[in-house]
Design a protein around this motif. Structure first.
Motif, short mmCIF file in Angstrom:
data_model
loop_
_atom_site.label_atom_id
_atom_site.label_comp_id
_atom_site.label_asym_id
_atom_site.label_seq_id
_atom_site.Cartn_x
_atom_site.Cartn_y
_atom_site.Cartn_z
N ALA A 66 0.81 -1.22 0.00
CA ALA A 66 0.00 0.00 0.00
C ALA A 66 0.84 1.26 0.00
O ALA A 66 0.33 2.34 -0.35
N THR A 67 2.11 1.19 0.38
CA THR A 67 2.92 2.39 0.53
C THR A 67 4.06 2.51 -0.48
O THR A 67 4.71 3.56 -0.54
N LEU A 68 4.32 1.48 -1.26
CA LEU A 68 5.44 1.55 -2.21
C LEU A 68 5.26 2.67 -3.22
O LEU A 68 6.23 3.32 -3.62
N GLY A 69 4.04 2.90 -3.66
CA GLY A 69 3.82 3.92 -4.68
C GLY A 69 4.17 5.32 -4.25
O GLY A 69 4.44 6.19 -5.10
N LEU A 118 11.44 -9.28 -1.16
CA LEU A 118 10.99 -7.91 -0.94
C LEU A 118 11.71 -6.90 -1.84
O LEU A 118 11.08 -5.97 -2.35
N TYR A 119 12.97 -7.09 -2.02
CA TYR A 119 13.74 -6.12 -2.80
C TYR A 119 13.29 -6.03 -4.26
O TYR A 119 13.27 -4.92 -4.82
N PRO A 120 12.93 -7.13 -4.93
CA PRO A 120 12.46 -7.00 -6.33
C PRO A 120 11.25 -6.09 -6.50
O PRO A 120 11.11 -5.42 -7.53
N SER A 121 10.37 -6.02 -5.50
CA SER A 121 9.22 -5.12 -5.61
C SER A 121 9.62 -3.66 -5.50
O SER A 121 8.88 -2.77 -5.93
N LEU A 122 10.79 -3.41 -4.95
CA LEU A 122 11.29 -2.04 -4.81
C LEU A 122 12.25 -1.63 -5.92
O LEU A 122 12.44 -0.44 -6.16
N ARG A 123 12.77 -2.61 -6.61
CA ARG A 123 13.86 -2.33 -7.56
C ARG A 123 13.46 -1.35 -8.64
O ARG A 123 14.27 -0.49 -9.02
N HIS A 124 12.24 -1.42 -9.17
CA HIS A 124 11.89 -0.53 -10.28
C HIS A 124 11.65 0.90 -9.81
O HIS A 124 11.41 1.79 -10.64
N LYS A 173 17.11 3.90 -9.24
CA LYS A 173 17.92 4.11 -10.44
C LYS A 173 18.99 3.05 -10.59
O LYS A 173 19.43 2.76 -11.70
N SER A 174 19.42 2.48 -9.48
CA SER A 174 20.47 1.46 -9.51
C SER A 174 20.31 0.56 -8.30
O SER A 174 19.54 0.86 -7.38
N ASP A 175 21.04 -0.53 -8.31
CA ASP A 175 21.02 -1.42 -7.16
C ASP A 175 21.72 -0.77 -5.98
O ASP A 175 22.56 0.13 -6.14
N ILE A 176 21.37 -1.22 -4.80
CA ILE A 176 21.98 -0.70 -3.58
C ILE A 176 22.69 -1.83 -2.86
O ILE A 176 22.29 -3.00 -2.95
N LYS A 177 23.72 -1.47 -2.15
CA LYS A 177 24.51 -2.47 -1.44
C LYS A 177 23.97 -2.73 -0.04
O LYS A 177 23.97 -3.87 0.43
N GLU A 178 23.52 -1.68 0.62
CA GLU A 178 23.01 -1.80 1.98
C GLU A 178 21.58 -1.29 2.02
O GLU A 178 21.24 -0.33 1.33
N MET A 179 20.78 -1.91 2.86
CA MET A 179 19.39 -1.52 3.02
C MET A 179 19.26 -0.55 4.18
O MET A 179 18.99 -0.92 5.31
N ALA A 218 19.31 6.46 -4.11
CA ALA A 218 19.11 5.63 -5.30
C ALA A 218 17.73 5.76 -5.90
O ALA A 218 17.48 5.20 -6.97
N MET A 219 16.82 6.48 -5.26
CA MET A 219 15.47 6.57 -5.78
C MET A 219 15.42 7.38 -7.07
O MET A 219 16.18 8.34 -7.26
#
Length: 378
Positions: A242-245, A295-301, A304-310, A318-319
């Protein structure tokens, strides 16, 4: 001194009545030792003399009383406990003041006295919670945690929560903001069932509030509730979807609130599944493989790039660029007016076609299965 202050509560000037009420509470809070004759000062003298302030014609006076009602309840309980301590030590029987009172008055149990005190405060509190002025309602919410402790879980649900829910329909966005600012303490006292069935659905609905400050406060409140560990595992998944958008929202406070919420949701999900301990410090450890794979694949798009640390800094840097304000406002305005356009009818028609195709496939499968069974029987 107290009788003179109480007399000023009935003054004609509203500013004098407000100042007298504040002074009365400050003086009563300073007292550390009482005599047996003052053990029942609240139910017999203080509360009856200030109950008319609930219906005072001036908003400032009612607002002052709303700000003081939590201190009133706490101080009244402290006086009751001091009176019970005097009774336990036999001070009532030794005191000369006991001659002026009925002996049966001091034999009332603590539970009965506490129940009467709660009923008196609850009557005033209910009137303030239903006050027509949003200023008075916000004043009640200022120190709501003390009232929750004073009333207990059952009355918190029946009195506080039942009235507070109606604040979300108020046109004053400051009142809605104050609701989410105080709902964490109420939810912690009301229990998980009230949170799951009443509070959380309203919070998810409030994510579409027209005032962005309210939306940011909702996200902050969800983060605080998650930090307290009040969410079940399935609710965490629902909150994430509900909050990713909001990561594309042009408001920087909303984007930052979503990032913080997602981090807490992730770590809380890890804690509930037993994979790792809950990490709340700034230097968070790397999540385990299930977080990165699920969880990370739903955030990936959204990145702009992959991240090393969450962590918060990595996600914010990176957004992707958020949606421009003009486009967001135009899209919202169009969605509010275009409910009967061909766009929505096309979506419904496509969904109906999908349903029809599914029914056709199911009928073909049933026909094929019946034919195969018939051939086998022959």
């Amino acid at each position: 001194m107290i009788p003179y202050i109480v007399d000023l509560i009935h003054d004609e000037a509203a500013i004098v009545r407000s100042a007298a009420l504040r002074t009365l509470m400050q003086v009563l809070m300073l007292v550390t030792v009482i005599t047996p004759s003052n053990a029942a000062i609240f139910p017999e003298y203080i509360i009856p003399n200030i109950k008319h302030l609930v219906q005072d014609v001036e908003i400032s006076v009612r607002s002052t009383y709303a700000q003081c009602i939590a201190q009133l309840a706490d101080t009244a309980v402290r006086y009751l406990e001091m009176g019970q301590a005097l009774k336990a030590h036999g001070t009532f029987g030794l005191s000369v003041d006991i001659q002026d009172y009925d002996q049966g008055h001091f034999e009332v149990s603590y539970d009965a006295s506490m129940q009467d005190l709660q009923n008196s405060i609850q009557e005033h509190l209910s009137a303030l919670l239903m006050d027509p002025s949003s200023i008075v309602k916000r004043a009640v919410l200022h120190n709501i945690s003390s009232l929750c402790i004073f009333l207990g879980r059952q009355k918190t649900n029946d009195v506080l929560l039942s009235h507070m829910i109606t604040y979300l329909n108020d046109r004053d966005w400051l009142l809605r903001h104050a609701f989410f600012e105080s709902i964490v303490d109420v939810a912690a006292c009301a229990g998980g069932r009230s949170l799951e069935e009443y509070i959380l659905p309203l919070m998810i609905q409030a994510l579409s509030d027209v005032e962005e400050s309210v939306v940011a406060k909702v996200l902050s409140t969800l983060t605080s509730l998650c930090e307290l560990g009040l969410f079940q595992k399935m609710r965490i998944w629902e909150l994430m979807s509900a909050t990713l958008g909001f990561l594309f929202h042009p408001n920087v406070w909303i984007r930052q609130g979503v990032v913080l919420l997602l981090l807490f949701l992730w770590h809380e999900l890890i804690r509930k599944t037993g994979s790792a301990a809950f990490i709340a410090s700034a230097a968070r450890h790397l999540p385990p493989s299930d977080v990165w794979c699920i969880l990370y694949p739903s955030l990936r798009h959204f990145l702009k790039s992959d991240i090393k640390e969450m962590n918060e800094l990595s996600l914010l840097m990176a957004m992707k660029t958020p949606l421009p304000r003009q486009i967001l406002d135009a899209a919202v305005q169009w969605a509010m007016k275009a409910d009967k356009t061909s766009f929505w009818r096309g979506a419904r028609r496509n969904s109906s076609k999908v349903e029809y195709s599914r029914e056709s496939v199911m009928s073909v499968r049933k026909t094929g299965n019946s034919t195969i069974s018939r051939n086998k029987s022959e």
